[in-house]
Design an enzyme around this catalytic site. Structure first.
Site, mmCIF file in Angstrom:
data_model
loop_
_atom_site.group_PDB
_atom_site.id
_atom_site.type_symbol
_atom_site.label_atom_id
_atom_site.label_comp_id
_atom_site.label_asym_id
_atom_site.label_seq_id
_atom_site.Cartn_x
_atom_site.Cartn_y
_atom_site.Cartn_z
ATOM 1 N N LYS A 100 6.492 -1.897 1.790
ATOM 2 C CA LYS A 100 5.340 -1.286 2.474
ATOM 3 C C LYS A 100 4.153 -2.245 2.392
ATOM 4 C CE LYS A 100 3.232 3.283 3.122
ATOM 5 N NZ LYS A 100 3.710 3.455 4.503
ATOM 6 N N TYR B 226 0.829 -1.204 0.000
ATOM 7 C CA TYR B 226 0.000 0.000 0.000
ATOM 8 C C TYR B 226 0.863 1.254 0.000
ATOM 9 C CZ TYR B 226 0.979 0.930 4.957
ATOM 10 O OH TYR B 226 1.599 1.218 6.138
#
Length: 283
Positions: A146, A32
């Site tokens: 991430k 994300y």
């Protein structure tokens, strides 16, 4: 009613559904980004998208979209202004629960918006310093990706809240890494120090901007190992993130950082941030 983006469509949030067999739901097999938009314009948008591509390559998800067009349109459909855009890409719907996946799966792409404050226009007096605790870093070994697998971050933030403070700074093998949702910096005798970039920390876009602005304005910086004693003896401690910019930490483990007030170098960096953001938005 908010509009979200899901797999090629802009739809009302109430209409957005994802399969229970989506690997993002079952395994956290997804990555994300959180991207701030001010006055309808993406802030450090290219840097966020470069990091997104890094994360996608790292977990071998192949997807190509015109991200700038999608996110800009999503912001417009939600009224423009100052919004934080959350973009998540999972490996997709596997049709069953299995650790093995098909490389030809179609990724699930989702994005939504939330209001944020234009911290750069509000001024340094509006920034509230935070209190923090130091706690064990329980995350996996690839924090540079991430990933949506954020259970350790959730647990340490809950630990911080139960301690009556706002942030958790994590330590692994005797060295500070970062915060639950932020990067870490400290100031000692006019030099900005931050943990070395590696798989133990996320390469924050705001962290990178701080280092850029410091270099452009003659402020010395070093990427070094930071232990607990060094943290607790610092003249200033900061945290940084995309939606909070750079925030002073005033207390750690119940002890004030220096005199317990916002530091002069933080005020200088906030000024540099404000100037950069205004030039970017008005350029």
């Amino acid at each position: 009613m908010k509009t979200v983006y899901l797999n090629g469509e802009f739809i009302a949030e109430e209409q957005a559904t994802v399969s229970v067999f989506d690997r993002g739901f079952l395994f956290g097999d997804s990555v994300y980004e959180v991207i701030p938009f001010y006055r309808g314009q993406g802030f450090r948008l290219n840097e966020h998208l470069h990091r997104l591509e890094y994360s996608l390559r790292a977990i071998q998800i192949a997807v190509e979209h015109d991200w700038i067009a999608i996110l800009t349109r999503l912001v417009e459909l939600n009224g423009g202004g100052n919004l934080s855009v959350y973009l998540q890409i999972s490996r997709g719907n596997s049709g069953n629960r299995s650790h093995v996946y098909d490389a030809e799966m179609t990724p699930t792409v989702f994005a939504c918006c939330s209001p944020i404050k234009d911290i750069y226009s509000a001024g340094p007096e509006s920034v509230v310093g935070v209190r923090a605790i130091v706690t064990a870093d329980l995350r996996w070994g690839r924090c540079d990706i991430k990933s949506t697998g954020l259970l350790p971050n959730i647990l340490v933030m809950q630990q911080a809240r139960q301690a009556g403070v706002e942030e958790a700074l994590m330590i692994r093998d005797g060295l500070l890494t970062e915060g639950a949702s932020c990067n870490l910096m400290l100031v000692d005798k006019g030099v900005i120090y931050t943990p070395k970039r590696g798989s133990e920390i996320l390469g924050g876009t705001t962290r990178a901007l701080i280092l850029e602005l410091a270099a452009e304005n003659g402020i010395p910086t070093q990427e070094v190992d930071i232990d607990y004693d060094r943290l607790m003896s610092a003249d200033e401690v900061w945290i940084s993130s995309s939606t909070r910019a750079v925030v002073p930490v005033l207390e750690i483990d119940g002890q004030p950082v220096a005199d317990g007030n916002k530091g002069p170098l933080w005020a200088r960096m906030f000024e540099l941030f404000t100037r950069y953001q205004n030039n970017l938005m008005n350029g």
